[in-house]
Design an enzyme around this catalytic site. Structure first.
Site, PDB file in Angstrom:
ATOM      1  N   PRO A 142       0.812  -1.223   0.000  1.00 19.53           N
ATOM      2  CA  PRO A 142       0.000   0.000   0.000  1.00 19.53           C
ATOM      3  C   PRO A 142       0.845   1.273   0.000  1.00 19.53           C
ATOM      4  O   PRO A 142       0.488   2.253  -0.655  1.00 19.53           O
ATOM      5  CB  PRO A 142      -0.826  -0.138   1.292  1.00 19.53           C
ATOM      6  CG  PRO A 142      -0.948  -1.625   1.497  1.00 19.53           C
ATOM      7  CD  PRO A 142       0.347  -2.211   1.003  1.00 19.53           C
ATOM      8  N   ARG A 196       8.344  -5.874 -18.591  1.00 17.03           N
ATOM      9  CA  ARG A 196       7.918  -4.656 -19.299  1.00 17.03           C
ATOM     10  C   ARG A 196       7.765  -4.896 -20.797  1.00 17.03           C
ATOM     11  O   ARG A 196       6.961  -4.238 -21.457  1.00 17.03           O
ATOM     12  CB  ARG A 196       8.894  -3.513 -18.964  1.00 17.03           C
ATOM     13  CG  ARG A 196       8.691  -3.063 -17.520  1.00 17.03           C
ATOM     14  CD  ARG A 196       9.775  -2.193 -16.928  1.00 17.03           C
ATOM     15  NE  ARG A 196       9.442  -1.895 -15.522  1.00 17.03           N
ATOM     16  CZ  ARG A 196      10.281  -1.421 -14.627  1.00 17.03           C
ATOM     17  NH1 ARG A 196      11.527  -1.152 -14.966  1.00 17.03           N
ATOM     18  NH2 ARG A 196       9.900  -1.195 -13.384  1.00 17.03           N
ATOM     19  N   GLU A 240       3.723  -2.396 -13.594  1.00 13.82           N
ATOM     20  CA  GLU A 240       5.103  -2.764 -13.964  1.00 13.82           C
ATOM     21  C   GLU A 240       5.965  -1.519 -14.209  1.00 13.82           C
ATOM     22  O   GLU A 240       6.828  -1.491 -15.087  1.00 13.82           O
ATOM     23  CB  GLU A 240       5.128  -3.764 -15.128  1.00 13.82           C
ATOM     24  CG  GLU A 240       4.422  -5.060 -14.719  1.00 13.82           C
ATOM     25  CD  GLU A 240       4.927  -6.324 -15.355  1.00 13.82           C
ATOM     26  OE1 GLU A 240       6.019  -6.304 -15.940  1.00 13.82           O
ATOM     27  OE2 GLU A 240       4.227  -7.331 -15.244  1.00 13.82           O
TER      28      GLU A 240
HETATM   29  N1  CAA Z   1      18.586  -4.855 -13.253  1.00  7.48           N
HETATM   30  C1  CAA Z   1      19.473  -5.265 -12.309  1.00  7.48           C
HETATM   31  N2  CAA Z   1      19.666  -4.585 -11.164  1.00  7.48           N
HETATM   32  C2  CAA Z   1      18.963  -3.455 -10.972  1.00  7.48           C
HETATM   33  C3  CAA Z   1      18.027  -2.987 -11.904  1.00  7.48           C
HETATM   34  C4  CAA Z   1      17.861  -3.729 -13.090  1.00  7.48           C
HETATM   35  N3  CAA Z   1      16.990  -3.346 -14.036  1.00  7.48           N
HETATM   36  N4  CAA Z   1      17.478  -1.852 -11.438  1.00  7.48           N
HETATM   37  C5  CAA Z   1      18.033  -1.610 -10.243  1.00  7.48           C
HETATM   38  N5  CAA Z   1      18.927  -2.585  -9.965  1.00  7.48           N
HETATM   39  C6  CAA Z   1      19.804  -2.688  -8.786  1.00  7.48           C
HETATM   40  C7  CAA Z   1      20.738  -1.501  -8.749  1.00  7.48           C
HETATM   41  O1  CAA Z   1      21.909  -1.751  -9.494  1.00  7.48           O
HETATM   42  C8  CAA Z   1      21.014  -1.384  -7.280  1.00  7.48           C
HETATM   43  O2  CAA Z   1      22.017  -2.305  -6.923  1.00  7.48           O
HETATM   44  P1  CAA Z   1      23.202  -1.894  -5.890  1.00  7.48           P
HETATM   45  O3  CAA Z   1      22.574  -1.962  -4.544  1.00  7.48           O
HETATM   46  O4  CAA Z   1      24.236  -2.954  -6.106  1.00  7.48           O
HETATM   47  O5  CAA Z   1      23.639  -0.524  -6.270  1.00  7.48           O
HETATM   48  C9  CAA Z   1      19.720  -1.830  -6.620  1.00  7.48           C
HETATM   49  O6  CAA Z   1      19.011  -2.597  -7.604  1.00  7.48           O
HETATM   50  C10 CAA Z   1      18.849  -0.676  -6.211  1.00  7.48           C
HETATM   51  O7  CAA Z   1      18.610   0.087  -7.370  1.00  7.48           O
HETATM   52  P2  CAA Z   1      18.241   1.625  -7.330  1.00  7.48           P
HETATM   53  O8  CAA Z   1      19.167   2.337  -6.400  1.00  7.48           O
HETATM   54  O9  CAA Z   1      18.148   2.095  -8.724  1.00  7.48           O
HETATM   55  O10 CAA Z   1      16.810   1.561  -6.631  1.00  7.48           O
HETATM   56  P3  CAA Z   1      15.723   2.667  -6.436  1.00  7.48           P
HETATM   57  O11 CAA Z   1      15.139   2.492  -5.087  1.00  7.48           O
HETATM   58  O12 CAA Z   1      16.272   4.014  -6.821  1.00  7.48           O
HETATM   59  O13 CAA Z   1      14.555   2.253  -7.455  1.00  7.48           O
HETATM   60  C11 CAA Z   1      13.332   2.160  -9.496  1.00  7.48           C
HETATM   61  C12 CAA Z   1      14.691   2.166  -8.789  1.00  7.48           C
HETATM   62  C13 CAA Z   1      13.661   2.036 -10.953  1.00  7.48           C
HETATM   63  C14 CAA Z   1      12.550   3.455  -9.240  1.00  7.48           C
HETATM   64  C15 CAA Z   1      12.523   0.938  -8.990  1.00  7.48           C
HETATM   65  O14 CAA Z   1      12.114   1.099  -7.652  1.00  7.48           O
HETATM   66  C16 CAA Z   1      11.312   0.655  -9.820  1.00  7.48           C
HETATM   67  O15 CAA Z   1      11.417   0.040 -10.896  1.00  7.48           O
HETATM   68  N6  CAA Z   1      10.116   1.073  -9.368  1.00  7.48           N
HETATM   69  C17 CAA Z   1       8.897   0.687 -10.013  1.00  7.48           C
HETATM   70  C18 CAA Z   1       8.378  -0.571  -9.401  1.00  7.48           C
HETATM   71  C19 CAA Z   1       7.572  -1.383 -10.347  1.00  7.48           C
HETATM   72  O16 CAA Z   1       7.822  -1.470 -11.535  1.00  7.48           O
HETATM   73  N7  CAA Z   1       6.576  -2.044  -9.782  1.00  7.48           N
HETATM   74  C20 CAA Z   1       5.795  -2.944 -10.560  1.00  7.48           C
HETATM   75  C21 CAA Z   1       5.009  -3.805  -9.663  1.00  7.48           C
HETATM   76  S1  CAA Z   1       4.807  -5.371 -10.339  1.00  7.48           S
HETATM   77  C22 CAA Z   1       3.490  -5.338 -11.341  1.00  7.48           C
HETATM   78  O17 CAA Z   1       2.930  -4.321 -11.633  1.00  7.48           O
HETATM   79  C23 CAA Z   1       3.176  -6.668 -11.892  1.00  7.48           C
HETATM   80  C24 CAA Z   1       1.768  -6.911 -12.159  1.00  7.48           C
HETATM   81  O18 CAA Z   1       1.099  -7.527 -11.367  1.00  7.48           O
HETATM   82  C25 CAA Z   1       1.213  -6.555 -13.453  1.00  7.48           C
END
Ligand code: CAA
Length: 385
Positions: free
Chosen positions: A126, A244, A364
């Site tokens: 949430p 995605r 997503e």
């Molecule tokens: N591949 C591999 N590793 C990754 C990555 C990727 N694409 N993206 C981030 N990471 C890793 C980073 O390298 C980092 O690693 P380190 O700790 O070694 O540095 C770690 O993950 C943390 O990454 P960030 O610092 O970039 O994390 P952040 O908190 O700034 O968040 C964000 C990044 C892109 C905003 C992420 O939170 C995000 O994608 N948010 C959206 C969430 C989302 O898509 N939710 C979907 C829900 S699921 C759904 O909808 C399914 C359904 O039912 C239809």
């Protein structure tokens, strides 16, 4: 768009299945907010739930483009059926394939690839949506098990899934480790303390059940920890890179269905003594609809090919999802406009397509999150496709 013989056969199989067993019922499922489990089972029998899993794990071992063209066909018939297929193929099964142990693959991945078990993915909460690493669901060790407590939200297929990939904190309140304090667990509904909570009443994708899950000291065996402790967020992000692509294909299916309906309607509908397709105002809309769909599909298929060459899809996957979902919203809006009053009522399909399109800009990763990922990647790993 050039397809190989195999890809064209799969597209045809999906199109015929969707026309016979999905499209005739989609409006009713939408009205009644139900998705018959038998349809998911049929998708499994035809191999649509194991498309990206190698044959050694009972999947079809197909290339990504084959999967995406099939998904587009299913989505053109019903976006709710498509999201079940996309989540199952892209998220829990891919996490098991890439990070699971052989025992976990035997127990969960193989039956999922055969379509006997349906998968879901549970990251959001949430108060942790776009900021996914702020999630609070807590797992603590208890003997040889883990006890999970918390509430997850927006779980697609959460009430009908047999296997749910759940991200939970395994760090402690006095030593928080951010995204590195999150682990992934394989959860099954038979675990004690597992509860299905509120089912959301949605604008679109109404047949697809979206639920909250609550875990009340749910006991999860240590054998259900996926991969390494503390790696769950990275596993989830890597899987979302693939997910995605699936949502982009779903968006394209919705958009294409809206264009097809509009082309037909503009031919039949007469105003001022001639079919409305003869008016430039309508022609320009149809032309832009077709162009936006073709552009988004071209990028998606190029990204799929680059994924199958072993390249990262973080950048182009986010671009594909962004362009396809915004195309779907724009195209369905134009479709409703072309249909006029008839587009605003449920007698014609575009009203549902318009409602279904919206969520592709939200789940997503919202369009805003895709832009964040794209902007970061332009600095990190930009290369021409
Ligand atoms: N591949 C591999 N590793 C990754 C990555 C990727 N694409 N993206 C981030 N990471 C890793 C980073 O390298 C980092 O690693 P380190 O700790 O070694 O540095 C770690 O993950 C943390 O990454 P960030 O610092 O970039 O994390 P952040 O908190 O700034 O968040 C964000 C990044 C892109 C905003 C992420 O939170 C995000 O994608 N948010 C959206 C969430 C989302 O898509 N939710 C979907 C829900 S699921 C759904 O909808 C399914 C359904 O039912 C239809």
């Amino acid at each position: 768009m050039h397809l190989t013989d195999t890809q064209a056969e799969i597209k045809e199989l999906a199109r015929n299945f969707a026309a016979a067993e999905i499209a005739p019922h989609a409006a009713q499922w939408d009205r009644e907010e139900c998705f018959p489990i038998d349809v998911a089972r049929r998708m499994g029998e035809l191999g649509f739930l194991g498309m990206l899993i190698p044959e050694e794990y009972d999947g079809l071992g197909l290339d990504t483009t084959s999967y995406l063209v099939a998904l587009e066909e299913i989505a053109a018939a019903d976006a709710s059926a498509a999201v079940l297929m996309s989540v199952h193929n892209s998220l829990p099964t891919q996490m098991l394939l890439h990070f699971g142990s052989e025992a976990q693959k035997e127990q969960y991945l193989k039956p999922m690839a055969r379509g006997e078990l349906i998968g879901a993915f549970s990251l959001s909460e949430p108060d942790a949506g776009s900021d996914a690493s702020a999630l609070r669901c807590q797992a603590v060790r208890d003997g040889g098990d883990w006890l999970l407590t918390g509430t997850k939200s927006w779980v697609t297929s959460g009430s009908l899934a047999d296997v749910i990939m759940v991200m939970a904190r395994t760090d402690t309140p006095d030593a928080r480790r951010g995204s590195r304090g999150i682990s992934a667990f394989i959860v099954t509904p038979d675990l004690s303390g597992f509860h299905v909570g509120k089912k959301e009443e949605k604008m679109g994708l109404r047949a697809s059940p979206t639920v909250q899950l609550t875990f009340d000291g749910m006991r999860v065996p240590d054998a259900n920890l996926l991969g390494e402790e503390g790696q769950g967020f990275v596993y989830a992000m890597r899987s979302l890179d693939n997910g995605r692509l699936g949502i982009a294909a779903q968006a394209l299916g919705i958009a294409r269905a809206a264009l097809d309906a509009s082309l037909g309607y503009a031919e039949e509908r007469k105003q001022f003594g001639k079919p409305i397709r003869e008016f430039e105002a309508i022609q320009f809309k149809l032309a832009d609809m077709g162009a936006r769909i073709a552009a988004a599909r071209a990028l998606l298929h190029a990204t799929a090919a680059s994924k199958d060459r072993g390249e990262s899809t973080t950048l182009y996957g986010s671009m594909s999802k962004l362009l396809a979902s915004e195309a779907a919203m724009w195209v369905t809006t134009q479709a409703v406009q072309i249909f006029g009053g008839y587009g605003y009522i449920k007698d014609y399909p575009v009203e549902k397509l318009f409602r279904d399109a919206k969520v592709t800009e939200i789940y997503e990763g919202t369009s805003e999150i895709q832009r964040i990922v794209i902007a970061r990647e332009l600095y990190n790993s930009y290369h021409s496709i």
